[in-house]
Design an enzyme around this catalytic site. Sequence first.
Site, short mmCIF file in Angstrom:
data_model
loop_
_atom_site.label_atom_id
_atom_site.label_comp_id
_atom_site.label_asym_id
_atom_site.label_seq_id
_atom_site.Cartn_x
_atom_site.Cartn_y
_atom_site.Cartn_z
N TYR A 266 0.82 -1.22 0.00
CA TYR A 266 0.00 0.00 0.00
C TYR A 266 0.86 1.27 0.00
O TYR A 266 0.92 2.00 -1.00
CB TYR A 266 -0.93 -0.06 1.21
CG TYR A 266 -1.67 1.21 1.55
CD1 TYR A 266 -2.22 2.02 0.56
CD2 TYR A 266 -1.83 1.60 2.88
CE1 TYR A 266 -2.91 3.19 0.89
CE2 TYR A 266 -2.52 2.74 3.23
CZ TYR A 266 -3.05 3.54 2.22
OH TYR A 266 -3.72 4.69 2.56
N SER B 32 4.41 -11.04 -0.37
CA SER B 32 3.74 -11.76 0.72
C SER B 32 2.42 -11.09 1.07
O SER B 32 1.44 -11.77 1.37
CB SER B 32 4.65 -11.84 1.95
OG SER B 32 5.16 -10.57 2.29
N PHE C 138 10.14 -0.06 3.04
CA PHE C 138 8.75 -0.22 3.49
C PHE C 138 8.44 -1.66 3.86
O PHE C 138 7.47 -1.91 4.58
CB PHE C 138 7.77 0.18 2.36
CG PHE C 138 7.90 1.60 1.90
CD1 PHE C 138 7.23 2.63 2.55
CD2 PHE C 138 8.71 1.93 0.82
CE1 PHE C 138 7.36 3.93 2.13
CE2 PHE C 138 8.83 3.23 0.39
CZ PHE C 138 8.16 4.24 1.04
N ALA C 139 9.20 -2.60 3.31
CA ALA C 139 8.84 -4.02 3.44
C ALA C 139 8.81 -4.44 4.90
O ALA C 139 9.77 -4.22 5.63
CB ALA C 139 9.84 -4.88 2.68
N ARG D 123 6.33 -7.08 7.89
CA ARG D 123 5.07 -7.62 8.41
C ARG D 123 4.50 -6.57 9.35
O ARG D 123 5.26 -5.98 10.13
CB ARG D 123 5.33 -8.91 9.17
CG ARG D 123 5.74 -10.06 8.28
CD ARG D 123 6.00 -11.30 9.08
NE ARG D 123 6.16 -12.45 8.22
CZ ARG D 123 5.15 -13.23 7.82
NH1 ARG D 123 3.92 -12.99 8.25
NH2 ARG D 123 5.37 -14.24 7.02
N THR E 140 6.90 3.46 12.97
CA THR E 140 5.47 3.49 13.29
C THR E 140 5.20 4.11 14.66
O THR E 140 6.05 4.05 15.57
CB THR E 140 4.92 2.04 13.28
OG1 THR E 140 3.62 2.02 13.87
CG2 THR E 140 5.79 1.08 14.08
N TYR F 37 5.24 -6.33 17.08
CA TYR F 37 5.35 -5.53 15.86
C TYR F 37 6.05 -4.21 16.16
O TYR F 37 7.06 -3.85 15.55
CB TYR F 37 3.96 -5.27 15.25
CG TYR F 37 3.94 -4.15 14.25
CD1 TYR F 37 4.68 -4.24 13.07
CD2 TYR F 37 3.18 -2.98 14.46
CE1 TYR F 37 4.69 -3.19 12.14
CE2 TYR F 37 3.17 -1.95 13.56
CZ TYR F 37 3.93 -2.06 12.39
OH TYR F 37 3.93 -1.02 11.48
N ARG G 167 -8.07 8.60 16.61
CA ARG G 167 -6.80 8.33 15.92
C ARG G 167 -6.49 9.47 14.95
O ARG G 167 -7.37 10.21 14.51
CB ARG G 167 -6.89 7.01 15.12
CG ARG G 167 -7.07 5.78 15.99
CD ARG G 167 -5.80 5.45 16.75
NE ARG G 167 -5.95 4.26 17.59
CZ ARG G 167 -6.36 4.25 18.86
NH1 ARG G 167 -6.71 5.38 19.46
NH2 ARG G 167 -6.43 3.12 19.53
N GLY H 100 -5.21 -3.19 25.13
CA GLY H 100 -4.03 -2.62 24.47
C GLY H 100 -4.36 -1.48 23.53
O GLY H 100 -3.45 -0.86 22.98
#
Length: 424
Positions: free
Chosen positions: A11, A34, A70-71, A73, A114, A138, A216, A278
């Site tokens: 994306y 993936s 960017f790659a 998971r 992030t 993550y 958000r 969370g």
Amino acid sequence: MKLLVTGGAGYVGSVCAAHLVDAGHDVTVLDDLSTGHADAVPDGAEFVKGDVGEAADDLLADGVDGVLHFAARSLVGESVQRPELYWQGNVVASLRLLEAIRRHGTPRLVFSSTAATYGEPEQVPIREDAPARPTNPYGASKLAIDNMITSYAVAHGLAGVSLRYFNVAGAHGRFGERHVVETHLIPIVLQVASGDRESMQIYGDDWPTPDGTCVRDYIHVDDLAEAHLLALAHAEPGRHAVYNLGSGTGFSVREVVEACRAVTGHPIPTVVAPRRSGDPAVLVASSEAAAAALGWRPTRTDLATIVGDAWRFTQLRHGVGPAGPAQRPSATRTPRATVDLARCPLVSLSTDCGGSPGHGVGHRWSRRLIRGACDAGSDVAPARGAGRRVFSAAVSGAAPARRSGRRAARSGGCPPRRGRAASR
Ligand SMILES: NC(=O)c1ccc[n+]([C@@H]2O[C@H](COP(=O)([O-])OP(=O)(O)OC[C@H]3O[C@@H](n4cnc5c(N)ncnc54)[C@H](O)[C@@H]3O)[C@@H](O)[C@H]2O)c1
């Protein structure tokens, strides 16, 4: 600049790759597909299918001015259940990329970090000096990569920039969000409007926010892409800069649903479900540092624009709505080159497949592109020294001419594979 874009079939990566191509950069996308899509690689970019940890070394050996990484998971829930995938797929793969960067002297790296590196914020809006206490593997994997980049900048002079995105949303023409496992609010709400879901769940309506639902910060993917171009231009050798990127405005879940109703005209039924553990009540970025250092100002900050662009993309995927120049169906827009590195191991450095005698290692992966096309059964008619350009014409369907035998070998065509095939 000559740039390697990892994850450019996903994306955010595809939108940024499109901006980079439009700005005149020479872009190669490396993606293992993936979670990405080959047809999301923009026209004008070359596409190499492969894993970052395995393929980056060869691609950077050609001399690259910068990497946009960017790659990754990026499913929080999956990272809790299968953390090994995140340490391997994010951290180990990024370490291998950093080693390739060091080995080949690649000067710049812009990394997709992030807001999840911060965890539960003590103060909102969140600044870069807020404590980084990720609440899931993550976020922890991204923080580990940020820390690795800092050390490579200090020790090896890398010009590194980490951009900590908040909630990326919106679309850029035919480039938008197509996650098979969708966890992001706006595409989920729009799935209801397009008939792919019956309703959407609101996780808790008793949060300490004005309407009780979580708040958000949504950043338009085009604003985000512009920040990447600025980061690339402002990266300084020996320094790792970290910037938060958000619109600086918080919208509640109910406000997003209302905006989607207004844009789509669909009633969008909602169901209130229990809070998820969370989930912080409010996450809003302070992007003051990016504004001061990069001169970055987001301009597409209203929900109507963000949701409107995402809805046009959704309709396009469903074959509905106008197809403007940037919105033609993807089948008519192929990337310049598509190679599956898994099917295309390192070939001999002889001239049996593209390039010309004397081009040597510099054209190693141009030959690899051509070999990949041959293996995939494409008609390829490369000429001396023009492997990449002619290959690209061949895969996009321009008057192919199959050659064989010695004539092909002389002209750089594709005879049956011969010579040494090195393992990688
Ligand atoms: N979308 C968001 O709201 C958001 C927010 C914060 C950070 N990010 C970060 O931005 C980046 C892009 O996110 P996205 O939403 O576009 O995700 P995405 O899943 O659409 O894109 C990731 C791309 O990377 C590829 N990829 C994954 N692992 C790979 C590997 N080892 N080798 C080669 N390719 C690989 C996937 O095939 C995919 O095309 C990620 O690093 C993510 O952590 C995204």
